[in-house]
Scaffold this motif. Structure first.
Motif, PDB file in Angstrom:
ATOM      1  N   HIS A  54       0.822  -1.208   0.000  1.00  0.00           N
ATOM      2  CA  HIS A  54       0.000   0.000   0.000  1.00  0.00           C
ATOM      3  C   HIS A  54       0.851   1.250   0.000  1.00  0.00           C
ATOM      4  O   HIS A  54       0.539   2.239  -0.677  1.00  0.00           O
ATOM      5  CB  HIS A  54      -0.916   0.003   1.245  1.00  0.00           C
ATOM      6  N   ARG A  55       1.947   1.204   0.759  1.00  0.00           N
ATOM      7  CA  ARG A  55       2.822   2.368   0.806  1.00  0.00           C
ATOM      8  C   ARG A  55       3.429   2.636  -0.567  1.00  0.00           C
ATOM      9  O   ARG A  55       3.531   3.776  -1.021  1.00  0.00           O
ATOM     10  CB  ARG A  55       3.911   2.154   1.843  1.00  0.00           C
ATOM     11  N   ARG A  56       3.819   1.547  -1.226  1.00  0.00           N
ATOM     12  CA  ARG A  56       4.406   1.702  -2.558  1.00  0.00           C
ATOM     13  C   ARG A  56       3.389   2.222  -3.574  1.00  0.00           C
ATOM     14  O   ARG A  56       3.721   2.994  -4.466  1.00  0.00           O
ATOM     15  CB  ARG A  56       4.986   0.370  -3.043  1.00  0.00           C
ATOM     16  N   ILE A  57       2.136   1.783  -3.430  1.00  0.00           N
ATOM     17  CA  ILE A  57       1.078   2.307  -4.308  1.00  0.00           C
ATOM     18  C   ILE A  57       0.917   3.801  -4.065  1.00  0.00           C
ATOM     19  O   ILE A  57       0.755   4.589  -4.992  1.00  0.00           O
ATOM     20  CB  ILE A  57      -0.270   1.590  -4.068  1.00  0.00           C
ATOM     21  N   ALA A  58       0.989   4.183  -2.808  1.00  0.00           N
ATOM     22  CA  ALA A  58       0.855   5.603  -2.472  1.00  0.00           C
ATOM     23  C   ALA A  58       1.983   6.411  -3.098  1.00  0.00           C
ATOM     24  O   ALA A  58       1.767   7.510  -3.629  1.00  0.00           O
ATOM     25  CB  ALA A  58       0.850   5.791  -0.954  1.00  0.00           C
ATOM     26  N   VAL A  59       3.205   5.887  -3.033  1.00  0.00           N
ATOM     27  CA  VAL A  59       4.345   6.573  -3.635  1.00  0.00           C
ATOM     28  C   VAL A  59       4.128   6.708  -5.145  1.00  0.00           C
ATOM     29  O   VAL A  59       4.351   7.779  -5.729  1.00  0.00           O
ATOM     30  CB  VAL A  59       5.661   5.801  -3.366  1.00  0.00           C
ATOM     31  N   LEU A  60       3.672   5.625  -5.756  1.00  0.00           N
ATOM     32  CA  LEU A  60       3.386   5.649  -7.194  1.00  0.00           C
ATOM     33  C   LEU A  60       2.338   6.719  -7.506  1.00  0.00           C
ATOM     34  O   LEU A  60       2.494   7.518  -8.428  1.00  0.00           O
ATOM     35  CB  LEU A  60       2.878   4.267  -7.641  1.00  0.00           C
ATOM     36  N   ARG A  99      -5.702   4.159  -6.441  1.00  0.00           N
ATOM     37  CA  ARG A  99      -4.360   4.702  -6.176  1.00  0.00           C
ATOM     38  C   ARG A  99      -4.426   5.803  -5.126  1.00  0.00           C
ATOM     39  O   ARG A  99      -3.646   5.821  -4.179  1.00  0.00           O
ATOM     40  CB  ARG A  99      -3.774   5.272  -7.459  1.00  0.00           C
ATOM     41  N   TYR A 100      -5.374   6.715  -5.345  1.00  0.00           N
ATOM     42  CA  TYR A 100      -5.469   7.853  -4.437  1.00  0.00           C
ATOM     43  C   TYR A 100      -5.805   7.403  -3.023  1.00  0.00           C
ATOM     44  O   TYR A 100      -5.305   7.957  -2.042  1.00  0.00           O
ATOM     45  CB  TYR A 100      -6.505   8.857  -4.940  1.00  0.00           C
ATOM     46  N   ALA A 101      -6.663   6.392  -2.935  1.00  0.00           N
ATOM     47  CA  ALA A 101      -7.048   5.893  -1.608  1.00  0.00           C
ATOM     48  C   ALA A 101      -5.831   5.441  -0.804  1.00  0.00           C
ATOM     49  O   ALA A 101      -5.818   5.542   0.418  1.00  0.00           O
ATOM     50  CB  ALA A 101      -8.041   4.741  -1.750  1.00  0.00           C
ATOM     51  N   ALA A 102      -4.824   4.962  -1.496  1.00  0.00           N
ATOM     52  CA  ALA A 102      -3.620   4.505  -0.790  1.00  0.00           C
ATOM     53  C   ALA A 102      -2.883   5.663  -0.129  1.00  0.00           C
ATOM     54  O   ALA A 102      -2.108   5.460   0.802  1.00  0.00           O
ATOM     55  CB  ALA A 102      -2.688   3.778  -1.758  1.00  0.00           C
ATOM     56  N   THR A 103      -3.105   6.873  -0.611  1.00  0.00           N
ATOM     57  CA  THR A 103      -2.418   8.031  -0.034  1.00  0.00           C
ATOM     58  C   THR A 103      -3.172   8.587   1.164  1.00  0.00           C
ATOM     59  O   THR A 103      -2.681   9.479   1.849  1.00  0.00           O
ATOM     60  CB  THR A 103      -2.244   9.168  -1.052  1.00  0.00           C
ATOM     61  N   ASP A 112       8.006   8.059   5.436  1.00  0.00           N
ATOM     62  CA  ASP A 112       8.961   7.301   4.632  1.00  0.00           C
ATOM     63  C   ASP A 112       9.580   8.222   3.620  1.00  0.00           C
ATOM     64  O   ASP A 112       8.912   9.059   3.035  1.00  0.00           O
ATOM     65  CB  ASP A 112       8.241   6.163   3.887  1.00  0.00           C
ATOM     66  N   ASP A 113      10.850   8.030   3.362  1.00  0.00           N
ATOM     67  CA  ASP A 113      11.535   8.916   2.443  1.00  0.00           C
ATOM     68  C   ASP A 113      10.874   9.000   1.071  1.00  0.00           C
ATOM     69  O   ASP A 113      10.585  10.093   0.596  1.00  0.00           O
ATOM     70  CB  ASP A 113      13.004   8.512   2.316  1.00  0.00           C
ATOM     71  N   PRO A 114      10.626   7.866   0.390  1.00  0.00           N
ATOM     72  CA  PRO A 114      10.040   7.975  -0.941  1.00  0.00           C
ATOM     73  C   PRO A 114       8.667   8.646  -0.899  1.00  0.00           C
ATOM     74  O   PRO A 114       8.326   9.442  -1.771  1.00  0.00           O
ATOM     75  CB  PRO A 114       9.927   6.528  -1.409  1.00  0.00           C
ATOM     76  N   LEU A 115       7.911   8.302   0.100  1.00  0.00           N
ATOM     77  CA  LEU A 115       6.569   8.870   0.218  1.00  0.00           C
ATOM     78  C   LEU A 115       6.647  10.364   0.508  1.00  0.00           C
ATOM     79  O   LEU A 115       5.931  11.174  -0.096  1.00  0.00           O
ATOM     80  CB  LEU A 115       5.814   8.160   1.331  1.00  0.00           C
ATOM     81  N   ALA A 116       7.541  10.725   1.438  1.00  0.00           N
ATOM     82  CA  ALA A 116       7.693  12.141   1.771  1.00  0.00           C
ATOM     83  C   ALA A 116       8.185  12.936   0.572  1.00  0.00           C
ATOM     84  O   ALA A 116       7.701  14.046   0.307  1.00  0.00           O
ATOM     85  CB  ALA A 116       8.663  12.294   2.942  1.00  0.00           C
ATOM     86  N   ALA A 117       9.108  12.366  -0.153  1.00  0.00           N
ATOM     87  CA  ALA A 117       9.655  13.055  -1.326  1.00  0.00           C
ATOM     88  C   ALA A 117       8.577  13.267  -2.395  1.00  0.00           C
ATOM     89  O   ALA A 117       8.456  14.357  -2.961  1.00  0.00           O
ATOM     90  CB  ALA A 117      10.829  12.263  -1.901  1.00  0.00           C
ATOM     91  N   ALA A 118       7.809  12.216  -2.642  1.00  0.00           N
ATOM     92  CA  ALA A 118       6.760  12.324  -3.664  1.00  0.00           C
ATOM     93  C   ALA A 118       5.688  13.330  -3.221  1.00  0.00           C
ATOM     94  O   ALA A 118       5.188  14.122  -4.024  1.00  0.00           O
ATOM     95  CB  ALA A 118       6.138  10.959  -3.938  1.00  0.00           C
ATOM     96  N   GLY A 119       5.345  13.288  -1.950  1.00  0.00           N
ATOM     97  CA  GLY A 119       4.367  14.222  -1.435  1.00  0.00           C
ATOM     98  C   GLY A 119       4.860  15.651  -1.489  1.00  0.00           C
ATOM     99  O   GLY A 119       4.112  16.577  -1.822  1.00  0.00           O
ATOM    100  N   ALA A 120       6.139  15.824  -1.188  1.00  0.00           N
ATOM    101  CA  ALA A 120       6.720  17.164  -1.211  1.00  0.00           C
ATOM    102  C   ALA A 120       6.674  17.757  -2.620  1.00  0.00           C
ATOM    103  O   ALA A 120       6.484  18.961  -2.794  1.00  0.00           O
ATOM    104  CB  ALA A 120       8.157  17.113  -0.705  1.00  0.00           C
ATOM    105  N   ARG A 121       6.836  16.920  -3.594  1.00  0.00           N
ATOM    106  CA  ARG A 121       6.805  17.378  -4.980  1.00  0.00           C
ATOM    107  C   ARG A 121       5.429  17.922  -5.353  1.00  0.00           C
ATOM    108  O   ARG A 121       5.296  18.937  -6.035  1.00  0.00           O
ATOM    109  CB  ARG A 121       7.172  16.201  -5.880  1.00  0.00           C
ATOM    110  N   VAL A 122       4.399  17.244  -4.871  1.00  0.00           N
ATOM    111  CA  VAL A 122       3.029  17.714  -5.100  1.00  0.00           C
ATOM    112  C   VAL A 122       2.821  19.058  -4.404  1.00  0.00           C
ATOM    113  O   VAL A 122       2.261  20.002  -4.976  1.00  0.00           O
ATOM    114  CB  VAL A 122       2.008  16.673  -4.587  1.00  0.00           C
TER     115      VAL A 122
END
Lengths: 194, 194
Positions: A54-60, A99-103, A112-122
Motif C-alpha cells: 500500500h505504501r508503494r502504491i501511495a508513492v506511485l 491509487r489515491y485511496a492509498a495516499t 517514509d523517504d520515498p513517500l515524503a519526497a513524492a508528497g513534497a513534490r506535489v
DNA sequence: AGGTTATGGCTAACAACGTTAGCCAAGGAG
DNA sequence: CTCCTTGGCTAACGTTGTTAGCCATAACCT
C-alpha cells in the motif's frame, strides 16, 4: 517452475491498477497473485507485506500526480495555474480512485523517504501556484493548507458519492476555483473595498 | 450464563468509544467483545455484522455532530455562524477521530435512512450558515459543496498528521475562516472593485 | 407458581486472509 | 560446467469475521 519474471515495480503497478478497478480494500494478496499468474506467497519475494504494498502504491500515486501537476502547470500562472492544478488533481483522483485511496490515512504514519519526497513534490507544485498570487509570506502556509484541504476534501467527497446529482459537479468545481482565485487576488492584499 | 444486559445502542457506543481510542480499523469484534465482557459471537445478537456496526457508528457520529452544530449555531449569524460551524466540526473530528472515520467512505454506499437523515441534518446546519450570507440561490449548492469539502478535507488532513509543526494549525484554520467569510460576503454579490 | 417460548450467552467450527517456513528448480555468476 | 542465489511452490499457522447449534436465562402466559 518457470519464473514469472516479476519485479517489485511490476507487482506494485498491477496492484495499483487492480485497486483502481475494484477498490483498494478489495485488493487481496490472493487476487493480485492471480492477476500476475503466481500464488500469493510468491508476492513476498517482491514486497514485504500488504502494508508495504500500500505504501508503494501511495508513492506511485503521488509520483504520478506530481508528474501530472508539473506537466499541467507548464507555462501557466495566476488563475490559469490555479485552475490547472485543481483540475489536474481532481482528474487524477477521479481516474485513479484506488491509487489515491492509498495516499489517504487517518492513522498517523511514520514518514517514509520515498513517500515524503513524492508528497513534497506535489506540495511544491501547489506552492508554485500560490507564488503566482503574490501571497504574503506569513499567509502562504495558511493558503497552502486551504488549497490542500479543499482539493482533497472535494475529491474524497466526490469519490464517495457525497454529491447528489442535483447539480453539475463540474460547475461546482469551476465555481470553487473562481472563488479561490478572487479571494487569493484580493484577500491577501488587504480588505477589499466594501 | 448470566446475561450481560447488552443492547444494540450500548454495543455501538462502546465500539465508537473504542474507535476513538485505538482507531476504527483496530476495533475487532474480539476486542469489542472483551470490552463488553462477552465473547465475539455474542455481538451478532445485537448487530448484524461488522459493516452494520460501522454504519451505526457513523449514524451516531453524524447525530452527535448534528447536535453540536445545532447548539453551536444558536443565536449566531454571518461570520460568527461560519466560524462556529467550522470550529464545531473540526473540534468534533479532533475529539472523535474514530467516530468520524466511520463516516468516511471512498467506496459507494447504498443510502440508509438513519445515515441519510443524520447527514442531512448536518447539511441543514451548513445551509443555515450560508443562508446568513445572502448567497444567490444558484450559487448555494456550489458554496455548500465548498464548505463541506474544505471542512472535511482540513479535518482529514489534520487527523492524518498532514500539517507539519511549522505553523500553528489553529491560526491556519482561523485564516481560512476569514478567507471564506470575505469571499462569501463579496464574491456572491458580484466582482469586488479592483 | 409452573410451564412454555423467546432470547442471549457460549463453544466449536468454518472461510477468508495475511504471512512464514522450507523445498525445489530456474537463472545468474564465475 | 558447477555452485550459489533467488523466485516459484505447498503446507502450515495465526488472526479475524461469522455461522450453527446447544444451553441457560429471562419474559410471558395461565
Amino acid at each position: 517452475m518457470a519464473r514469472a519474471g516479476l519485479a517489485p515495480a511490476a507487482v506494485v503497478a498491477a496492484a495499483a491498477d487492480l485497486a483502481d478497478e475494484v477498490g483498494l480494500s478489495n485488493v487481496t494478496m490472493g487476487l493480485l497473485a492471480g492477476r500476475l499468474g503466481v500464488r500469493a506467497p510468491s508476492l513476498y519475494k517482491h514486497v514485504e507485506s500488504q502494508a508495504d504494498l500500500h505504501r508503494r502504491i501511495a508513492v506511485l500515486a503521488l509520483t504520478e500526480l506530481g508528474d501530472a501537476l508539473r506537466d499541467g502547470l507548464q507555462g501557466r500562472a495566476g488563475k490559469d495555474a490555479l485552475a490547472a492544478a485543481a483540475w489536474t488533481m481532481r482528474g487524477y483522483v477521479v481516474g485513479h480512485p484506488g491509487r489515491y485511496a492509498a495516499t489517504v490515512r487517518l492513522d498517523t504514519e511514520e514518514p517514509d523517504d520515498p513517500l515524503a519526497a513524492a508528497g513534497a513534490r506535489v506540495l511544491d507544485s501547489l506552492g508554485a501556484v500560490l507564488a503566482g498570487y503574490d501571497v504574503e509570506e506569513r499567509d502562504a502556509i495558511h493558503a497552502m493548507r486551504m488549497l490542500r484541504s479543499l482539493m482533497h476534501g472535494f475529491a474524497v467527497l466526490e469519490a464517495a458519492g457525497g454529491f447528489q446529482m442535483e447539480a453539475d459537479v463540474d460547475e461546482s468545481f469551476t465555481w470553487i476555483v473562481d472563488f479561490l482565485d478572487r479571494g487569493l487576488r484580493d484577500g491577501t492584499r488587504g480588505r477589499p473595498a466594501v
